[in-house]
Design a protein around this motif. Structure first.
Motif, PDB file in Angstrom:
ATOM      1  N   SER A   1      -3.503   7.563  -3.004  1.00  0.00           N
ATOM      2  CA  SER A   1      -3.088   6.424  -2.423  1.00  0.00           C
ATOM      3  C   SER A   1      -2.904   5.540  -3.568  1.00  0.00           C
ATOM      4  CB  SER A   1      -3.489   5.886  -1.236  1.00  0.00           C
ATOM      5  OG  SER A   1      -3.221   6.721  -0.230  1.00  0.00           O
ATOM      6  N   ALA A   2      -2.268   4.557  -3.468  1.00  0.00           N
ATOM      7  CA  ALA A   2      -2.194   3.256  -4.584  1.00  0.00           C
ATOM      8  C   ALA A   2      -1.891   1.993  -3.765  1.00  0.00           C
ATOM      9  CB  ALA A   2      -1.190   3.565  -5.592  1.00  0.00           C
ATOM     10  N   ILE A   3      -2.330   0.879  -4.531  1.00  0.00           N
ATOM     11  CA  ILE A   3      -2.109  -0.368  -4.011  1.00  0.00           C
ATOM     12  C   ILE A   3      -1.446  -1.222  -5.393  1.00  0.00           C
ATOM     13  CG2 ILE A   3      -4.423  -1.334  -4.341  1.00  0.00           C
ATOM     14  CD1 ILE A   3      -4.001  -2.860  -1.777  1.00  0.00           C
ATOM     15  N   ALA A   4      -0.282  -1.909  -4.672  1.00  0.00           N
ATOM     16  CA  ALA A   4       0.101  -3.200  -5.770  1.00  0.00           C
ATOM     17  C   ALA A   4      -0.010  -4.564  -5.298  1.00  0.00           C
ATOM     18  CB  ALA A   4       1.857  -2.779  -6.001  1.00  0.00           C
ATOM     19  N   PHE A   5      -0.647  -5.506  -6.039  1.00  0.00           N
ATOM     20  CA  PHE A   5      -0.976  -6.907  -5.646  1.00  0.00           C
ATOM     21  C   PHE A   5      -0.763  -7.679  -6.852  1.00  0.00           C
ATOM     22  CE2 PHE A   5      -4.654  -4.399  -6.274  1.00  0.00           C
ATOM     23  CZ  PHE A   5      -5.482  -5.408  -7.118  1.00  0.00           C
ATOM     24  N   LEU A   6      -0.592  -9.036  -6.542  1.00  0.00           N
ATOM     25  CA  LEU A   6      -0.406 -10.002  -7.495  1.00  0.00           C
ATOM     26  C   LEU A   6      -1.817 -10.988  -7.720  1.00  0.00           C
ATOM     27  CD1 LEU A   6       3.065 -11.637  -6.668  1.00  0.00           C
ATOM     28  CD2 LEU A   6       2.454  -9.483  -8.265  1.00  0.00           C
ATOM     29  N   GLU A   7      -2.410 -11.195  -6.891  1.00  0.00           N
ATOM     30  CA  GLU A   7      -3.724 -12.056  -6.787  1.00  0.00           C
ATOM     31  C   GLU A   7      -4.824 -11.161  -7.411  1.00  0.00           C
ATOM     32  OE1 GLU A   7      -2.309 -11.300  -4.191  1.00  0.00           O
ATOM     33  OE2 GLU A   7      -1.479 -13.020  -3.058  1.00  0.00           O
TER      34      GLU A   7
ATOM     35  N   LEU B   1       0.829  -1.078   0.065  1.00  0.00           N
ATOM     36  CA  LEU B   1      -0.090  -0.075   0.113  1.00  0.00           C
ATOM     37  C   LEU B   1       0.838   1.355  -0.010  1.00  0.00           C
ATOM     38  CD1 LEU B   1      -2.806   0.993   0.037  1.00  0.00           C
ATOM     39  CD2 LEU B   1      -2.927   0.876   2.609  1.00  0.00           C
ATOM     40  N   HIS B   2       0.740   1.957  -1.063  1.00  0.00           N
ATOM     41  CA  HIS B   2       1.443   3.427  -1.268  1.00  0.00           C
ATOM     42  C   HIS B   2       0.558   4.605  -0.823  1.00  0.00           C
ATOM     43  CE1 HIS B   2       4.316   5.913  -3.703  1.00  0.00           C
ATOM     44  NE2 HIS B   2       4.198   6.199  -2.794  1.00  0.00           N
ATOM     45  N   HIS B   3       0.936   5.161   0.563  1.00  0.00           N
ATOM     46  CA  HIS B   3      -0.019   5.912   1.124  1.00  0.00           C
ATOM     47  C   HIS B   3       0.176   7.212   0.544  1.00  0.00           C
ATOM     48  CE1 HIS B   3      -1.846   3.481   4.117  1.00  0.00           C
ATOM     49  NE2 HIS B   3      -0.533   3.064   4.343  1.00  0.00           N
ATOM     50  N   ALA B   4      -0.885   8.115   0.028  1.00  0.00           N
ATOM     51  CA  ALA B   4      -0.937   9.529  -0.465  1.00  0.00           C
ATOM     52  C   ALA B   4       0.171  10.305   0.475  1.00  0.00           C
ATOM     53  CB  ALA B   4      -2.006  10.094  -0.508  1.00  0.00           C
ATOM     54  N   GLU B   5       0.289  10.243   1.415  1.00  0.00           N
ATOM     55  CA  GLU B   5       0.997  11.087   2.525  1.00  0.00           C
ATOM     56  C   GLU B   5       2.635  10.839   2.235  1.00  0.00           C
ATOM     57  OE1 GLU B   5      -0.610   8.220   5.765  1.00  0.00           O
ATOM     58  OE2 GLU B   5      -1.350   9.276   3.935  1.00  0.00           O
TER      59      GLU B   5
END
Length: 232
Positions: free
Chosen positions: A204-210, A5-9
């Motif tokens: 914010s953003a989120i990286a995931f594989l599933e 999870l890449h938080h905006a702040e």
């Protein structure tokens, strides 16, 4: 679900006169070794450009540069002979290839809000080209719109095995997120969404594989990057 999870702040915030920008990944004067991009995705800059200002003529090469205008109109001029206006709801893709020079100016009386996105190409020193489309996801919510990809089904052709999709998702609605390549990276432009157990707010953003699904906790606009696995 394993996710990052890449938080905006945690974005870099740079304010320099007419430009107020937030960098998801290291860019220009802001550097953080933790945030150097994801797969072939190198830059997401959330730019607000003051009236009657902008980026003067400058060069690029060997980069796929995608511009998403969220509010206002930006005027583009480049060394390929293109002189265009990109308004809210429009997208531009400039494949810099062997090299191109361009400027981006806000000639209006109000600020321009836009995203600038850079993706590494999978071919070097190709002939530069310019593409522009109209695709306002607010007009057709609760579905994915394929903005750019390597195949003919995409509105714009990108020189990389990656797809860029966007959607406006109304509160309570859900959409599937399943990579055709390897890595999902979902950036929330506005609103708030839930992906598995993770709440992801604007910026914010989120990286995931599933494979997963995205639910709007309140009306949201998102960009989904379907990215290849990159070997070191």
């Amino acid at each position: 679900m394993n996710a990052f999870l890449h938080h905006a702040e945690n974005r870099g915030h740079v304010q320099a006169g007419w430009l107020d920008t937030k960098h998801s990944f290291s860019f220009g004067s802001w550097y953080n070794p933790k945030y150097m991009g994801v797969s072939v995705l190198r830059v997401i800059n959330d730019d607000t450009i003051a009236a009657h200002n902008g980026f003067g003529t400058h060069p690029h090469e060997n980069m796929e540069i995608l511009t998403c205008v969220l509010d206002g109109t930006i005027s583009h001029k480049d060394s390929m002979g293109n002189e265009r206006h990109i308004t809210a709801g429009e997208w531009q893709l400039m494949s810099a290839g062997t090299g191109v020079q361009h400027s981006e100016m806000n000639n209006g009386d109000t600020p321009v809000h836009m995203l600038q996105i850079w993706i590494h190409p999978d071919v070097q020193d190709a002939e530069p080209n310019y593409q522009q489309i109209q695709c306002n996801p607010h007009e057709q919510p609760n579905q994915w719109h394929l903005i750019a990809g390597p195949h003919d089904n995409a509105a714009m052709h990108i020189r990389q095995q990656a797809e860029v999709k966007t959607a406006v998702i109304q509160q309570g609605q859900r959409l599937p997120v399943e990579a055709t390549q390897h890595i999902n990276y979902v950036h929330v432009i506005s609103g708030s969404v839930q992906i598995a157990e993770h709440k992801v707010e604007a910026g914010s953003a989120i990286a995931f594989l599933e494979a997963s699904q995205i639910e709007a906790l309140k009306d949201a606009q998102v960009i989904w990057f379907d990215l290849p696995e990159v070997q070191d």
